[in-house]
Write an enzyme that holds these catalytic residues in place. Structure first.
Site, PDB file in Angstrom:
ATOM      1  N   GLN A   1     -44.105 -13.902 -22.631  1.00 41.27           N
ATOM      2  CA  GLN A   1     -43.096 -13.713 -23.678  1.00 41.27           C
ATOM      3  C   GLN A   1     -43.107 -12.277 -24.181  1.00 41.27           C
ATOM      4  OE1 GLN A   1     -40.662 -15.956 -25.103  1.00 41.27           O
ATOM      5  NE2 GLN A   1     -41.164 -16.602 -23.035  1.00 41.27           N
TER       6      GLN A   1
ATOM      7  N   ILE B   1     -52.958 -18.652 -30.279  1.00 39.83           N
ATOM      8  CA  ILE B   1     -52.180 -18.572 -29.043  1.00 39.83           C
ATOM      9  C   ILE B   1     -52.513 -19.810 -28.207  1.00 39.83           C
ATOM     10  CG2 ILE B   1     -51.717 -17.216 -26.964  1.00 39.83           C
ATOM     11  CD1 ILE B   1     -50.761 -15.947 -29.650  1.00 39.83           C
TER      12      ILE B   1
ATOM     13  N   GLU C   1     -40.179 -14.013 -30.162  1.00 41.81           N
ATOM     14  CA  GLU C   1     -39.356 -12.915 -30.648  1.00 41.81           C
ATOM     15  C   GLU C   1     -40.141 -11.693 -31.118  1.00 41.81           C
ATOM     16  OE1 GLU C   1     -37.190 -15.963 -32.796  1.00 41.81           O
ATOM     17  OE2 GLU C   1     -35.331 -15.021 -32.152  1.00 41.81           O
TER      18      GLU C   1
ATOM     19  N   GLY D   1     -45.808 -18.713 -33.050  1.00 42.92           N
ATOM     20  CA  GLY D   1     -44.687 -18.509 -32.131  1.00 42.92           C
ATOM     21  C   GLY D   1     -44.609 -17.064 -31.682  1.00 42.92           C
TER      22      GLY D   1
HETATM   23 MO1  MOS Z   1     -33.417 -17.008 -30.351  1.00 46.10          MO
HETATM   24  S1  MOS Z   1     -32.101 -15.455 -30.728  1.00 46.10           S
HETATM   25  O1  MOS Z   1     -33.515 -17.746 -31.886  1.00 46.10           O
HETATM   26  O2  MOS Z   1     -32.750 -17.908 -29.140  1.00 46.10           O
END
Ligand code: MOS
Length: 750
Positions: free
Chosen positions: A650, A641, A717, A714
């Site tokens: 996030q 991180i 998401e 990352g």
């Molecule tokens: Mo994200 S849906 O790859 O901006």
């Protein structure tokens, strides 16, 4: 001997520290400028007129009344729009799915309700908006279909597009294994279309320069994508088009593709040879990409102990008539758990809607929702604790590709998440826990997302005043790119973050991919590090050549860069200030531009993914059926991180969205009209502060020197994947009622 530095080892530098956003002051003081805030002399304002039918043909457009409004300069329609290169040639944007991309004002055909059919341009916004209301569009309406359930029978397997969305071949014989299973779950999960709704509406300010060049301020997740689009569509040379996008007020995927306001603003600017700004209304934010509605059937077969023997997961999703938007929806079900018999299916049904597009963890958010709800149903049916069930079926390696993971600390996510949540105290019996008039439920679910890396370039410039400027044509969609890249650059050169500036959001900077897929840190961060490493080498080379240099014989591995100095590791007193090295060498700046590409030799033997587990407590009012999420713990394994503060943000945002997906969000479509009815913040519900409890975020330790030189996977998401399932599972635990159709509104619980 070469020693490999442990990417997780604390360095004493800014990487790994909770550095506050370097762009924070600009944002909170209003100094940060967004696409619709750039101004130019003689600027005109464009307002879009939207189609009111879902399918049909424009018979007449009467713009006379609009043109009579003082200040109106032009009303563009398909009848008078200029010819542009795109009408003659093939063109694509960086992430266009297969098909024929939508072309605003192309011809009389209407493909979906809300399609732009005219652009009114005036010298004030008010005049343009009023005049737009006077444009009369007469349409012949054809028979349309916007109901996925009705179109389900016509769904077909989509053409191959993205590697990750190709469905893997079946493993074993799922049908036979399902029949033989001692415990079985068969369920259908559905979720409506969701719209991105970033705070900043999509906007473009296209500035026509005197030499015919364009400076385009666009809301986009990658300036280069808009630049290429404009060049291709309007037949312009790259040197003539600069796209600038320093700040983006949220996007979540809606800004991956250039949206139609970009075309309209640029068309207006080129045609009228004046700056033109086009901003979409909140209602018009519901007239392009969205998370597609999906219908998913999941069957699980297991032994009496809950050990999985078969998984079948089939999905039908919507797309438009003109493009086949696909996402990796069902493939996670073949990877997530150890299982010998797996059958996956994915089909698209064409509707009279705008093409869906990526929305935060596209595919995983919805596909894993179905899988993780089914796993909860299996846990209940087999009488096994939901965490224990997942541990019994833990996949040590990627089942689809038969490869180990570069790292997978999902067990630690289960363990640390459960401990912080207090999961051990859970009474497994539904409706067993009460708090006043509320039924209390605890649910959990796991999640995963790919750890991608794309080729990306960056530049680093060390100046003789001792400051460093790094840059790349990447974006900061609110994720913290400015801050994290500043940290990576500062770390590499041993500078305080205050001595480093990072520039982004400009197509004239070194090339970078769109900010998406959670790959910006791994891709652009690696490039920034590589560019800074180049500067280190050159700074040392200069230092060695200085008269009486204490570093005359030093190699790179003999020195450390710290406190703005290069010094010998063995003797801290032998050091030179970076600024002095440049000054004494007579060099104004040391500059390196580097393209960093994934190390395929290192990466390919492994599957690479981030993992997570979400634990949720809900209270369901027994009389009213209202659901309140009262506690969440999200444990995430995403490698190193870089900044725990921005990374936590996030995860917080993603968890909030997962709550919204579970309980609030739904595009309400009137199928008689083929139109989204709740196209505003008043009626399209998203969680507000009162809906969001305290959220605990854990980042588990996960060393990984395979994914990229930073060891970071990352976090954009992974935080949303599994959250809606955890909420739904908690609702079942509270009430004993299984709601498989999102959002879980009170009417479904009574
Ligand atoms: Mo994200 S849906 O790859 O901006």
């Amino acid at each position: 001997m070469i020693t490999v530095p442990d990417p997780l080892k604390p360095s004493g530098g800014p990487v790994g520290k909770p550095v506050s956003r370097v762009d924070g002051p600009l944002k909170v003081t209003g100094a940060a400028k967004y696409a619709a805030e750039f101004r130019a002399e003689g600027m005109l304002y464009g307002v879009v007129v939207s189609a009111a039918v879902a399918r049909g043909a424009i018979e007449t457009i009467d713009a006379a009344a609009a043109l009579a409004v003082p200040g109106v300069v032009r009303v563009f329609t398909h009848e008078n729009r200029p010819r542009t290169a795109w009408f003659d040639s093939k063109w694509r944007d960086e992430v266009a799915p297969p098909g024929s991309p939508f072309r605003p004002l192309y011809d009389e055909h209407v493909h979906y309700s809300g399609q732009p059919v005219a652009l009114v341009v005036a010298d004030t916004f008010e005049a343009a908006r009023y005049a737009a209301s006077l444009v009369t569009v007469a349409c012949s309406a054809g028979a349309h279909e916007t109901d996925l359930k009705a179109a389900r029978a016509k769904a077909a397997t989509p053409p191959k597009f993205r590697m990750s969305t190709d469905e893997p071949a079946p493993r074993g014989n799922a049908d036979r294994a399902l029949k033989a299973a001692a415990v079985r779950v068969d369920a259908e999960y559905t979720q409506p279309a969701e719209f991105h709704n970033p705070m900043e509406a999509h906007a473009t300010t296209a500035v026509y320069e005197s030499d015919g060049a364009l400076t385009v301020y666009d809301k986009i997740q990658g300036a280069a994508n808009s630049q290429t689009f404009v060049c291709n569509v309007f037949g312009l040379a790259k040197e003539k088009v600069r796209v600038v996008s320093p700040f983006v007020g949220g996007a979540f995927g809606s800004g991956l593709r250039p949206q139609y306001q970009l075309f309209l603003a640029v068309m207006g600017a080129l045609e009228l040879k004046r700056p033109v700004r086009v901003v979409l209304t909140r209602q018009q934010m519901f007239t392009f990409g969205h998370r597609p509605e999906t219908l998913q059937s999941v069957s699980l077969g297991a032994g009496a102990d809950g050990a999985l023997q078969a998984i079948a997961h089939e999905a039908v999703a919507e797309t438009s008539r003109y493009e086949d938007y696909t996402e990796n929806l069902v493939n996670w079900s073949g990877m997530a758990y150890r299982c010998d018999h797996v059958k996956l299916g994915y089909k698209l049904a064409k509707l009279d809607v705008a093409t869906p597009c990526d929305m935060r963890a596209p595919g995983a958010t919805t596909g894993v929702f179905a899988l993780e709800c089914a796993m909860d149903e299996l846990a209940h049916a087999a009488g096994v604790d939901p965490v224990e069930l997942r541990l019994r079926n833990y996949a040590e390696k990627d089942q689809v590709n038969d490869r180990p993971y570069s790292s997978k600390e999902l067990r630690a996510c289960y363990r640390e998440g459960a401990a912080k949540f207090g999961w051990a105290a859970r009474n497994p019996v539904p409706r067993s826990t009460r708090r006043g008039t509320a039924l209390v439920g605890w649910g959990m679910a796991g999640g995963m997302w790919d750890a991608f890396q794309q080729p990306a370039s960056a530049r680093a410039v060390l100046s003789a005043d001792g400051t460093l400027t790094a840059s790349s044509a990447t974006a900061d969609i609110g994720t913290g790119t400015y801050t994290v890249m500043t940290q990576i650059a500062a770390e590499a050169l041993g500078l305080p973050v205050e001595a480093v500036a990072f520039k982004l959001g400009d197509s004239s900077l070194p090339a970078a991919p769109i900010e998406g897929g959670s790959w910006t840190v791994s891709s652009v961060g690696t490039a920034v590090k590589a560019a800074c490493d180049g500067v280190r080498e050159e700074a040392l080379a200069l230092a060695r050549k200085l008269e009486d240099s204490p570093l005359a014989k030093a190699e790179l591995e003999d020195v450390i860069f710290a406190d703005g100095h290069i010094g010998l590791k063995t003797d801290a007193s032998k050091r030179l200030a970076l600024a002095d090295v440049l000054k004494r060498s007579g060099v104004a700046a040391v500059e390196k531009t580097v393209e960093a590409v994934p190390n395929l030799v290192k990466q390919q033997p492994y599957s690479r993914a981030a993992h997570g587990a979400a634990f949720v407590e809900v209270e369901v009012d027994e009389d009213f059926g209202t659901v309140k999420v009262t506690r969440v713990v999200s444990a995430v394994a995403a490698g190193r991180i870089i900044n725990p503060k921005t990374a936590r943000s996030q995860i917080l945002g993603a968890v909030v969205w997962g709550i919204g997906m579970a309980l609030h969000e739904a595009a309400a479509v009137d199928h008689a009209l083929g139109r989204v009815m709740n196209h505003n913040y008043g009626e399209y519900h998203v969680p507000v502060h009162a809906d969001v409890p305290d959220i605990g975020v854990i980042f588990v330790d996960e060393p990984d020197d395979v994914v990229n030189p930073l060891g970071a996977k990352g976090v954009g998401e992974i935080g949303i994947v599994g959250v809606a399932a955890a909420v739904a599972n908690a609702v079942f635990h509270a009430t004993g009622k299984r709601v498989r159709d999102l959002p879980i509104t009170l009417d479904k619980l009574l």
